[in-house]
Design a protein around this motif. Structure first.
Motif, PDB file in Angstrom:
ATOM      1  N   THR A  28       1.045  -1.366  -0.055  1.00 54.15           N
ATOM      2  CA  THR A  28       0.332   0.077  -0.027  1.00 54.15           C
ATOM      3  C   THR A  28       1.108   1.534  -0.486  1.00 54.15           C
ATOM      4  O   THR A  28       1.415   1.029   0.907  1.00 54.15           O
ATOM      5  CB  THR A  28      -1.296  -0.259   1.244  1.00 54.15           C
ATOM      6  OG1 THR A  28       0.088   0.013   2.304  1.00 54.15           O
ATOM      7  CG2 THR A  28      -2.120  -1.294   1.124  1.00 54.15           C
ATOM      8  N   ILE A  29       0.472   2.571  -0.779  1.00 50.38           N
ATOM      9  CA  ILE A  29       1.117   3.499  -0.725  1.00 50.38           C
ATOM     10  C   ILE A  29      -0.161   5.065  -0.402  1.00 50.38           C
ATOM     11  O   ILE A  29      -0.718   4.625  -1.783  1.00 50.38           O
ATOM     12  CB  ILE A  29       2.108   4.047  -2.299  1.00 50.38           C
ATOM     13  CG1 ILE A  29       2.719   2.487  -2.270  1.00 50.38           C
ATOM     14  CG2 ILE A  29       2.506   5.386  -2.026  1.00 50.38           C
ATOM     15  CD1 ILE A  29       3.809   2.997  -3.597  1.00 50.38           C
ATOM     16  N   GLU A  30       0.192   5.322   0.286  1.00 51.01           N
ATOM     17  CA  GLU A  30      -0.909   6.556   0.124  1.00 51.01           C
ATOM     18  C   GLU A  30      -0.394   8.200   0.744  1.00 51.01           C
ATOM     19  O   GLU A  30       1.298   7.914   1.076  1.00 51.01           O
ATOM     20  CB  GLU A  30      -1.651   6.420   1.678  1.00 51.01           C
ATOM     21  CG  GLU A  30      -2.163   4.317   1.587  1.00 51.01           C
ATOM     22  CD  GLU A  30      -2.616   4.487   3.159  1.00 51.01           C
ATOM     23  OE1 GLU A  30      -3.073   5.410   3.501  1.00 51.01           O
ATOM     24  OE2 GLU A  30      -3.060   3.265   3.348  1.00 51.01           O
ATOM     25  N   GLU A  31      -1.051   8.248   0.522  1.00 52.42           N
ATOM     26  CA  GLU A  31      -0.575   9.983   0.885  1.00 52.42           C
ATOM     27  C   GLU A  31      -1.343  10.988   2.109  1.00 52.42           C
ATOM     28  O   GLU A  31      -2.383  10.339   1.952  1.00 52.42           O
ATOM     29  CB  GLU A  31      -1.482  10.903  -0.948  1.00 52.42           C
ATOM     30  CG  GLU A  31      -0.310  11.078  -1.861  1.00 52.42           C
ATOM     31  CD  GLU A  31      -0.809  11.744  -2.812  1.00 52.42           C
ATOM     32  OE1 GLU A  31      -1.882  12.630  -3.340  1.00 52.42           O
ATOM     33  OE2 GLU A  31       0.092  12.105  -3.892  1.00 52.42           O
ATOM     34  N   LYS A  32      -0.469  11.139   2.321  1.00 58.09           N
ATOM     35  CA  LYS A  32      -0.928  11.518   3.735  1.00 58.09           C
ATOM     36  C   LYS A  32      -1.203  13.650   3.470  1.00 58.09           C
ATOM     37  O   LYS A  32      -0.838  14.563   4.606  1.00 58.09           O
ATOM     38  CB  LYS A  32       0.456  12.111   4.911  1.00 58.09           C
ATOM     39  CG  LYS A  32       0.989  10.306   4.978  1.00 58.09           C
ATOM     40  CD  LYS A  32       1.913  10.471   6.130  1.00 58.09           C
ATOM     41  CE  LYS A  32       3.963  11.301   5.668  1.00 58.09           C
ATOM     42  NZ  LYS A  32       4.348  11.133   6.900  1.00 58.09           N
ATOM     43  N   SER A  35      -0.269  16.729  -1.470  1.00 54.17           N
ATOM     44  CA  SER A  35       0.715  15.470  -3.120  1.00 54.17           C
ATOM     45  C   SER A  35       1.707  15.407  -2.809  1.00 54.17           C
ATOM     46  O   SER A  35       2.472  15.984  -2.803  1.00 54.17           O
ATOM     47  CB  SER A  35       0.499  16.438  -3.952  1.00 54.17           C
ATOM     48  OG  SER A  35       0.576  15.725  -5.280  1.00 54.17           O
ATOM     49  N   LEU A  38       4.309  10.808   0.416  1.00 50.23           N
ATOM     50  CA  LEU A  38       3.533   9.090   0.470  1.00 50.23           C
ATOM     51  C   LEU A  38       4.195   8.411   2.182  1.00 50.23           C
ATOM     52  O   LEU A  38       4.859   8.853   2.940  1.00 50.23           O
ATOM     53  CB  LEU A  38       4.495   8.411   0.049  1.00 50.23           C
ATOM     54  CG  LEU A  38       4.357   9.482  -2.221  1.00 50.23           C
ATOM     55  CD1 LEU A  38       5.216   8.304  -2.938  1.00 50.23           C
ATOM     56  CD2 LEU A  38       2.896   9.557  -2.420  1.00 50.23           C
ATOM     57  N   THR A  40       4.045   4.233   3.372  1.00 50.42           N
ATOM     58  CA  THR A  40       3.815   2.619   2.916  1.00 50.42           C
ATOM     59  C   THR A  40       3.388   2.310   4.439  1.00 50.42           C
ATOM     60  O   THR A  40       4.470   2.390   5.459  1.00 50.42           O
ATOM     61  CB  THR A  40       4.700   2.230   1.886  1.00 50.42           C
ATOM     62  OG1 THR A  40       5.977   2.523   3.220  1.00 50.42           O
ATOM     63  CG2 THR A  40       5.021   3.154   0.974  1.00 50.42           C
ATOM     64  N   GLU A  41       2.627   0.774   3.833  1.00 44.15           N
ATOM     65  CA  GLU A  41       2.420  -0.373   5.685  1.00 44.15           C
ATOM     66  C   GLU A  41       4.412  -0.696   5.756  1.00 44.15           C
ATOM     67  O   GLU A  41       4.595  -0.571   7.025  1.00 44.15           O
ATOM     68  CB  GLU A  41       2.234  -1.465   5.688  1.00 44.15           C
ATOM     69  CG  GLU A  41       3.163  -2.613   4.373  1.00 44.15           C
ATOM     70  CD  GLU A  41       3.035  -2.000   2.867  1.00 44.15           C
ATOM     71  OE1 GLU A  41       3.979  -3.065   2.302  1.00 44.15           O
ATOM     72  OE2 GLU A  41       2.392  -1.429   2.250  1.00 44.15           O
ATOM     73  N   ARG A  44       5.090   2.510   8.543  1.00 42.39           N
ATOM     74  CA  ARG A  44       4.452   2.439   9.857  1.00 42.39           C
ATOM     75  C   ARG A  44       5.080   0.911  10.365  1.00 42.39           C
ATOM     76  O   ARG A  44       4.627   0.921  12.131  1.00 42.39           O
ATOM     77  CB  ARG A  44       3.502   1.980   9.752  1.00 42.39           C
ATOM     78  CG  ARG A  44       2.124   3.223   8.769  1.00 42.39           C
ATOM     79  CD  ARG A  44       1.144   3.152   8.958  1.00 42.39           C
ATOM     80  NE  ARG A  44       0.027   4.570   8.331  1.00 42.39           N
ATOM     81  CZ  ARG A  44      -0.236   4.332   7.379  1.00 42.39           C
ATOM     82  NH1 ARG A  44       0.289   3.050   6.400  1.00 42.39           N
ATOM     83  NH2 ARG A  44      -0.840   5.675   7.144  1.00 42.39           N
ATOM     84  N   GLU A  67       5.129   9.233  12.016  1.00 38.69           N
ATOM     85  CA  GLU A  67       3.214   8.860  11.673  1.00 38.69           C
ATOM     86  C   GLU A  67       2.694   9.010  12.649  1.00 38.69           C
ATOM     87  O   GLU A  67       1.523   8.952  12.390  1.00 38.69           O
ATOM     88  CB  GLU A  67       3.550   7.250  11.358  1.00 38.69           C
ATOM     89  CG  GLU A  67       4.704   6.900  10.247  1.00 38.69           C
ATOM     90  CD  GLU A  67       5.043   7.646   8.990  1.00 38.69           C
ATOM     91  OE1 GLU A  67       3.873   8.158   8.502  1.00 38.69           O
ATOM     92  OE2 GLU A  67       5.618   8.006   8.520  1.00 38.69           O
TER      93      GLU A  67
END
Length: 266
Positions: A28-32, A35, A38, A40-41, A44, A67
């Motif tokens: 998984t790659i998400e934006e916080k 833009s 990034l 990732t798990e 975390r 995080e």
């Protein structure tokens, strides 16, 4: 100080193992919220491991982690500033330039720093009055004394496309004025490269305390200098830093002031 260094080293090495073991396996790659910012798990998981080790040894200390933010329940003059994976964008793209950064602030002053580069197996350590080392060997900043002969490094904030305060003018100006300006995508790594003499100076804005806390003490203990852009005392909460070998500090500061009015001509 030696105990803080050893525990920070244990935590950084453990996080580095997680980073390497999961190289190329991101799910998984998400934006916080911004833009390009990034997570990732793996970020975390690495942070969880660091917090477990720090918490086991120093449960009364404060925590400021990228995080998790500032963890509640402690009001201590000891604050651990933690970036479990500095260079997440690099990592997410399969570009092997990322480090673990763990710094300890005591009464707001950087006192201990450990930065681990798992891809190069490089463990940088420093503590107030104990010097700076790379894999347990002493390091020192470069001896370059002329800005024109220097090699620099910088970075760009995530909001660079939305704000005129974006470092573009400085980057172009200093690229012409020096032997080059590099960009690694990891502020903590940039600071290690200045501390061990690979690079002569670094400046950047929009940086968080967890990116800087460990690198600050590395630079200082390796014989370098830290300040604000204008050479006034550095304040970590401003997110603006000038770090050099000391010898090019004033010329680089002066160049940063001139950059805004510079226009390129062939």
């Amino acid at each position: 100080m030696e105990k803080y260094l050893d525990i920070a080293s244990e935590a950084a090495l453990a996080a580095g193992t997680i980073i390497l073991d999961n190289w190329g396996k991101i799910e998984t790659i998400e934006e916080k919220g911004r833009s390009g910012d990034l997570v990732t798990e793996i970020d975390r998981r690495a942070e969880t491991e660091i917090l477990k080790i720090i918490g086991r040894h120093f449960p009364e200390h404060g925590i400021l982690a990228e995080e998790s933010g500032k963890l509640p329940g402690t009001d201590s003059e000891y604050l651990w500033a933690i970036d479990p994976l500095d260079g997440t964008t690099n990592y997410a793209h399969g570009y092997p330039v990322s480090v673990v950064s763990i710094g300890l602030l005591i009464a707001g002053i950087a006192a201990v720093g450990v930065i681990y580069n798992p891809f190069r197996k490089e463990l940088f350590r420093a503590a107030r009055g104990l010097g700076a080392t790379l894999n347990r060997r002493p390091i020192h900043v470069s001896r370059t004394s002329e800005l024109e002969k220097s090699l620099l490094v910088t970075g760009f904030a995530y909001d660079r496309c939305q704000t005129p305060d974006n470092n573009y003018a400085e980057f172009c100006y200093l690229t012409h004025l020096t032997q080059g300006v590099r960009r690694s995508g990891s502020a903590a790594k940039d600071l290690t490269d200045v501390a061990c003499g690979r690079l002569d100076g670094y400046w950047e804005r929009g940086i968080n305390p967890w990116d800087l806390a460990a690198g600050i003490i590395l630079i200082e203990e390796a014989g370098g200098k830290i300040s604000a852009y204008d050479e006034s005392p550095f304040l970590i909460e401003t997110g603006r830093i000038l770090a050099t070998n000391g010898q090019i500090h004033t010329p680089l500061s002066q160049a940063l002031q001139k950059a805004a009015s510079w226009s390129f001509q062939f």
